[in-house]
Scaffold this motif. Structure first.
Motif, PDB file in Angstrom:
ATOM      1  N   SER A  59       0.731  -1.215  -0.071  1.00 16.22           N
ATOM      2  CA  SER A  59      -0.034   0.134   0.052  1.00 16.22           C
ATOM      3  C   SER A  59       0.809   1.204  -0.078  1.00 16.22           C
ATOM      4  O   SER A  59       1.919   1.224   0.691  1.00 16.22           O
ATOM      5  CB  SER A  59      -0.793   0.058   1.125  1.00 16.22           C
ATOM      6  OG  SER A  59      -2.000  -1.004   1.264  1.00 16.22           O
ATOM      7  N   GLY A  60       0.222   2.021  -0.693  1.00 10.86           N
ATOM      8  CA  GLY A  60       1.144   3.536  -0.704  1.00 10.86           C
ATOM      9  C   GLY A  60       1.928   4.082  -1.718  1.00 10.86           C
ATOM     10  O   GLY A  60       2.460   5.046  -1.770  1.00 10.86           O
ATOM     11  N   GLN A  61       2.033   3.027  -2.693  1.00  8.60           N
ATOM     12  CA  GLN A  61       3.174   3.045  -3.770  1.00  8.60           C
ATOM     13  C   GLN A  61       2.433   3.938  -4.657  1.00  8.60           C
ATOM     14  O   GLN A  61       1.154   3.773  -5.021  1.00  8.60           O
ATOM     15  CB  GLN A  61       3.516   1.823  -4.358  1.00  8.60           C
ATOM     16  CG  GLN A  61       4.274   0.662  -3.557  1.00  8.60           C
ATOM     17  CD  GLN A  61       4.673  -0.420  -4.283  1.00  8.60           C
ATOM     18  OE1 GLN A  61       5.604  -0.243  -5.178  1.00  8.60           O
ATOM     19  NE2 GLN A  61       4.065  -1.500  -4.056  1.00  8.60           N
ATOM     20  N   LYS A  62       3.106   4.803  -5.241  1.00  7.99           N
ATOM     21  CA  LYS A  62       2.812   5.800  -6.279  1.00  7.99           C
ATOM     22  C   LYS A  62       2.405   5.010  -7.539  1.00  7.99           C
ATOM     23  O   LYS A  62       3.010   4.185  -7.791  1.00  7.99           O
ATOM     24  CB  LYS A  62       3.829   6.980  -6.624  1.00  7.99           C
ATOM     25  CG  LYS A  62       4.285   7.822  -5.332  1.00  7.99           C
ATOM     26  CD  LYS A  62       3.010   8.637  -5.004  1.00  7.99           C
ATOM     27  CE  LYS A  62       3.663   9.485  -3.716  1.00  7.99           C
ATOM     28  NZ  LYS A  62       2.368  10.264  -3.118  1.00  7.99           N
ATOM     29  N   GLY A  63       1.647   5.561  -8.488  1.00  7.31           N
ATOM     30  CA  GLY A  63       1.237   4.864  -9.615  1.00  7.31           C
ATOM     31  C   GLY A  63      -0.099   5.312 -10.313  1.00  7.31           C
ATOM     32  O   GLY A  63      -0.727   6.182  -9.860  1.00  7.31           O
ATOM     33  N   THR A  64      -0.531   4.602 -10.977  1.00  8.75           N
ATOM     34  CA  THR A  64      -1.750   4.955 -11.917  1.00  8.75           C
ATOM     35  C   THR A  64      -2.650   3.400 -11.812  1.00  8.75           C
ATOM     36  O   THR A  64      -2.166   2.452 -12.112  1.00  8.75           O
ATOM     37  CB  THR A  64      -1.586   5.141 -13.251  1.00  8.75           C
ATOM     38  OG1 THR A  64      -0.694   6.424 -13.240  1.00  8.75           O
ATOM     39  CG2 THR A  64      -2.741   5.714 -13.976  1.00  8.75           C
ATOM     40  N   TYR A  65      -3.844   3.645 -11.869  1.00  6.09           N
ATOM     41  CA  TYR A  65      -4.731   2.735 -11.779  1.00  6.09           C
ATOM     42  C   TYR A  65      -5.297   2.511 -13.250  1.00  6.09           C
ATOM     43  O   TYR A  65      -5.696   3.684 -13.803  1.00  6.09           O
ATOM     44  CB  TYR A  65      -6.189   2.824 -10.882  1.00  6.09           C
ATOM     45  CG  TYR A  65      -5.954   2.517  -9.529  1.00  6.09           C
ATOM     46  CD1 TYR A  65      -5.967   1.113  -8.958  1.00  6.09           C
ATOM     47  CD2 TYR A  65      -5.426   3.539  -8.694  1.00  6.09           C
ATOM     48  CE1 TYR A  65      -6.032   0.938  -7.746  1.00  6.09           C
ATOM     49  CE2 TYR A  65      -5.207   3.134  -7.123  1.00  6.09           C
ATOM     50  CZ  TYR A  65      -5.502   1.708  -6.718  1.00  6.09           C
ATOM     51  OH  TYR A  65      -5.305   1.408  -5.478  1.00  6.09           O
ATOM     52  N   TYR A  66      -5.666   1.338 -13.658  1.00  6.10           N
ATOM     53  CA  TYR A  66      -6.018   1.033 -15.113  1.00  6.10           C
ATOM     54  C   TYR A  66      -7.102   0.337 -14.975  1.00  6.10           C
ATOM     55  O   TYR A  66      -7.158  -0.939 -14.456  1.00  6.10           O
ATOM     56  CB  TYR A  66      -5.018   0.427 -16.036  1.00  6.10           C
ATOM     57  CG  TYR A  66      -3.590   1.366 -15.920  1.00  6.10           C
ATOM     58  CD1 TYR A  66      -3.432   2.285 -17.044  1.00  6.10           C
ATOM     59  CD2 TYR A  66      -2.624   1.008 -15.313  1.00  6.10           C
ATOM     60  CE1 TYR A  66      -2.344   3.087 -16.870  1.00  6.10           C
ATOM     61  CE2 TYR A  66      -1.446   1.703 -15.336  1.00  6.10           C
ATOM     62  CZ  TYR A  66      -1.438   2.773 -16.130  1.00  6.10           C
ATOM     63  OH  TYR A  66      -0.234   3.595 -16.152  1.00  6.10           O
ATOM     64  N   PHE A  67      -8.324   0.663 -15.696  1.00  9.43           N
ATOM     65  CA  PHE A  67      -9.602  -0.012 -15.698  1.00  9.43           C
ATOM     66  C   PHE A  67      -9.871  -0.106 -17.224  1.00  9.43           C
ATOM     67  O   PHE A  67     -10.161   0.826 -17.873  1.00  9.43           O
ATOM     68  CB  PHE A  67     -10.729   0.859 -14.993  1.00  9.43           C
ATOM     69  CG  PHE A  67     -10.204   1.064 -13.322  1.00  9.43           C
ATOM     70  CD1 PHE A  67     -10.645   0.252 -12.608  1.00  9.43           C
ATOM     71  CD2 PHE A  67      -9.624   2.164 -13.294  1.00  9.43           C
ATOM     72  CE1 PHE A  67     -10.212   0.436 -11.226  1.00  9.43           C
ATOM     73  CE2 PHE A  67      -9.457   2.563 -11.854  1.00  9.43           C
ATOM     74  CZ  PHE A  67      -9.822   1.641 -11.072  1.00  9.43           C
ATOM     75  N   GLU A  68     -10.010  -1.580 -17.563  1.00 10.44           N
ATOM     76  CA  GLU A  68     -10.051  -1.655 -19.337  1.00 10.44           C
ATOM     77  C   GLU A  68     -11.768  -2.408 -19.456  1.00 10.44           C
ATOM     78  O   GLU A  68     -11.883  -3.347 -18.681  1.00 10.44           O
ATOM     79  CB  GLU A  68      -9.036  -2.260 -19.731  1.00 10.44           C
ATOM     80  CG  GLU A  68      -9.213  -2.594 -21.031  1.00 10.44           C
ATOM     81  CD  GLU A  68      -7.926  -3.382 -21.653  1.00 10.44           C
ATOM     82  OE1 GLU A  68      -7.505  -3.201 -22.807  1.00 10.44           O
ATOM     83  OE2 GLU A  68      -7.219  -4.100 -20.974  1.00 10.44           O
ATOM     84  N   PHE A  69     -12.425  -1.904 -20.281  1.00  9.29           N
ATOM     85  CA  PHE A  69     -13.807  -2.483 -20.501  1.00  9.29           C
ATOM     86  C   PHE A  69     -14.079  -2.590 -21.777  1.00  9.29           C
ATOM     87  O   PHE A  69     -13.578  -1.985 -22.685  1.00  9.29           O
ATOM     88  CB  PHE A  69     -14.600  -1.487 -19.809  1.00  9.29           C
ATOM     89  CG  PHE A  69     -14.328  -1.017 -18.516  1.00  9.29           C
ATOM     90  CD1 PHE A  69     -14.747  -2.085 -17.250  1.00  9.29           C
ATOM     91  CD2 PHE A  69     -13.933   0.187 -18.202  1.00  9.29           C
ATOM     92  CE1 PHE A  69     -14.544  -1.617 -15.972  1.00  9.29           C
ATOM     93  CE2 PHE A  69     -13.787   0.766 -16.963  1.00  9.29           C
ATOM     94  CZ  PHE A  69     -14.170  -0.223 -15.714  1.00  9.29           C
ATOM     95  N   SER A  70     -14.883  -3.522 -21.918  1.00  3.34           N
ATOM     96  CA  SER A  70     -15.569  -3.619 -23.317  1.00  3.34           C
ATOM     97  C   SER A  70     -17.064  -3.968 -23.378  1.00  3.34           C
ATOM     98  O   SER A  70     -17.560  -4.727 -22.405  1.00  3.34           O
ATOM     99  CB  SER A  70     -14.827  -4.852 -24.092  1.00  3.34           C
ATOM    100  OG  SER A  70     -14.999  -6.177 -23.799  1.00  3.34           O
ATOM    101  N   ARG A  71     -17.649  -3.572 -24.482  1.00  2.00           N
ATOM    102  CA  ARG A  71     -19.019  -4.268 -24.521  1.00  2.00           C
ATOM    103  C   ARG A  71     -19.430  -4.085 -26.083  1.00  2.00           C
ATOM    104  O   ARG A  71     -18.914  -3.180 -26.596  1.00  2.00           O
ATOM    105  CB  ARG A  71     -20.016  -3.002 -24.001  1.00  2.00           C
ATOM    106  CG  ARG A  71     -21.191  -3.557 -23.348  1.00  2.00           C
ATOM    107  CD  ARG A  71     -22.294  -2.338 -23.260  1.00  2.00           C
ATOM    108  NE  ARG A  71     -22.774  -2.013 -24.695  1.00  2.00           N
ATOM    109  CZ  ARG A  71     -23.815  -1.353 -25.081  1.00  2.00           C
ATOM    110  NH1 ARG A  71     -24.662  -0.740 -24.079  1.00  2.00           N
ATOM    111  NH2 ARG A  71     -24.124  -1.165 -26.325  1.00  2.00           N
ATOM    112  N   PRO A  72     -20.413  -4.859 -26.346  1.00  2.00           N
ATOM    113  CA  PRO A  72     -20.909  -4.810 -27.898  1.00  2.00           C
ATOM    114  C   PRO A  72     -21.442  -3.465 -28.223  1.00  2.00           C
ATOM    115  O   PRO A  72     -21.856  -2.589 -27.448  1.00  2.00           O
ATOM    116  CB  PRO A  72     -21.800  -6.011 -27.984  1.00  2.00           C
ATOM    117  CG  PRO A  72     -21.484  -6.717 -26.966  1.00  2.00           C
ATOM    118  CD  PRO A  72     -21.351  -5.923 -25.570  1.00  2.00           C
TER     119      PRO A  72
END
Length: 455
Positions: free
Chosen positions: A335-348
């Motif tokens: 916990s606490g590490q610097k960075g970026t969250y990535y959320f990837e999605f798809s839908r027809p």
């Protein structure tokens, strides 16, 4: 004994009558906001470019738009999300839409699971009502044997569902033999009663980030008030709120392993609703903040043809492995590490929806959407209305056609070829010029010798 579907529908009505309007989305005063963002997110035709795994590597050449994140109920820049910005990218392959949502933020993760102690304490003061087959109303105290069994499931003769405020929303007097199915019905009832306001709290999902995308479906649906239908929870129906529909994809990562796929699955889609028993990536529609339901569920009836059309995965760039995680690796990083969250999605692009609950994307046209982000600021669990958004109005999603993308590519390629040819001609001309000048100078250096007639 009523079938669980009938019980759910009955309890939707009873839940609203028992507790009245839900309040987590009420604002302290008159809501006002002047959106300064002119953001538009392009969705180009790029087949075969991305893999749905939560990683951002294959999105590096895709253009997006970077947004500041403002509190949804008080969109003041002074109270903006301090962790950073959100970048939204999109593309399509002619069949499916793909989204990448990147949010800067220190890594924090707390595995979800049913908080049986908290729930048991909260429901101990409440009664539950349900209808029998004879349409008679009964009430009884909660069953004292409803306890957690250690793995996030519950046992007992009845199922109680409440919100984070400890408000009772319903009681299932149906004993389900399958624990997994039992949990699915509890989650379904929570969402059918109050949308996202209770499920994360019951599953400890509010101790780690969560993200949502919302799309305009009805022509009259506004960004503010999640569609903006004026009807109250007891009166909102597909008729009274027709034209105010919004489509919502909500992903809470507390039960989702990084890099793994969640969302629509065979078991939940077979039940005919938009839930996700595995990772809490759900398909929801709404008319306003108090009238939110999983796809396929409503106060007036349930349609078994609905399903969760979304799929998605998440990642954080503090992770040191790309080979894949399993649940036992939780919490996956420090916990606490610097960075970026990535959320990837798809839908027809188009779905089988016939209930006006899904947005339908059209190639060559624009859709209106917004994005939201929940984060446990300073380690404090977030609540349903405590989210940040990319603005205070709809953002345009421009879905380009394949022909325009190919034409643009061909034009760029043609321009590149012309530029290369022009450069080649220029170089040759320069070389010829240098050669001519060189020969002229050399000829000057030779002294002129007249021919003398020796005769």
């Amino acid at each position: 004994m009523l079938h669980p579907r009938q019980l759910v529908l009955t309890l939707l009505v009873l839940g609203s009558a028992l507790v009245g309007p839900v309040k987590p989305h009420e604002e302290s005063g008159k809501w006002s906001c002047e959106s300064e963002s002119e953001g538009r997110v392009p969705a180009q035709y790029r087949p075969g470019v991305v893999t749905l795994d939560g990683h951002a590597d294959d999105w590096k050449d895709v253009n997006g738009f970077e947004f500041s994140l403002l509190p949804a109920l008080d969109p003041d820049a002074e109270n903006a999300y301090t962790g950073g910005t959100m970048t939204v990218k999109a593309l399509h392959d002619g069949k499916d839409m793909y989204f990448m949502v990147q949010v800067k933020g220190d890594y924090v993760y707390s595995k979800g699971g049913w908080d049986s102690g908290a729930v048991s304490e909260r429901i101990s003061r409440w009664k539950c009502q349900y209808l029998t087959k004879g349409e008679q109303t009964h009430s009884h105290e909660k069953h004292s044997g409803w306890h957690g069994n250690g793995d996030g499931e519950f046992s007992g003769r009845s199922f109680h569902v409440i919100t984070a405020r400890g408000q009772l929303y319903g009681c299932l007097g149906y004993i389900c033999k399958s624990k997994r199915k039992k949990r699915a019905w509890i989650i379904a009832l929570i969402y059918a009663s109050c949308g996202a306001c209770g499920a994360e709290d019951l599953m400890n999902g509010n101790k780690c980030p969560s993200v949502a995308l919302m799309f305009q479906v009805g022509d009259n649906a506004s960004y503010h008030n999640m569609g903006g239908c004026k009807a109250s929870p007891g009166t909102c129906t597909s008729k009274s709120c027709h034209g105010y529909e919004v489509d919502i994809m909500h992903f809470s990562i507390g039960n989702a392993v990084p890099g793994r796929l969640y969302g629509g699955n065979t078991l939940d889609n077979a039940e005919g609703y938009g839930g996700d028993r595995y990772g809490h990536l759900v398909d929801v529609y709404a008319w306003n903040p108090h009238c939110r339901y999983l796809d396929g569920m409503s106060p007036s009836g349930n349609d078994s043809s609905a399903q969760n059309d979304w799929k998605g995965a998440w990642w954080h760039d503090s992770f040191t492995t790309h080979s894949g995680f399993v649940e036992g690796d939780s919490p996956y990083a420090t916990s606490g590490q610097k960075g970026t969250y990535y959320f990837e999605f798809s839908r027809p692009l188009r779905t089988m929806d016939r209930l006006q609950q899904d947005v339908q994307f059209s190639i060559g046209q624009s859709s209106k959407f917004s994005a939201a982000f929940w984060y446990p600021v300073d380690g404090n669990p977030w609540h349903g209305s405590g989210h940040f958004t990319v603005g205070c109005d709809w953002v345009l999603l421009d879905i380009s056609s394949g022909s325009s993308a190919l034409l643009k590519t061909a034009s760029e390629n043609s321009w590149d070829a012309a530029s290369a040819f022009a450069l080649l001609v220029s170089v040759v001309s320069l070389c010829l010029s240098v050669f001519v000048i060189y020969r002229a100078i050399k000829s000057k250096d030779n002294n002129f010798s007249p021919i003398i007639n020796s005769l």
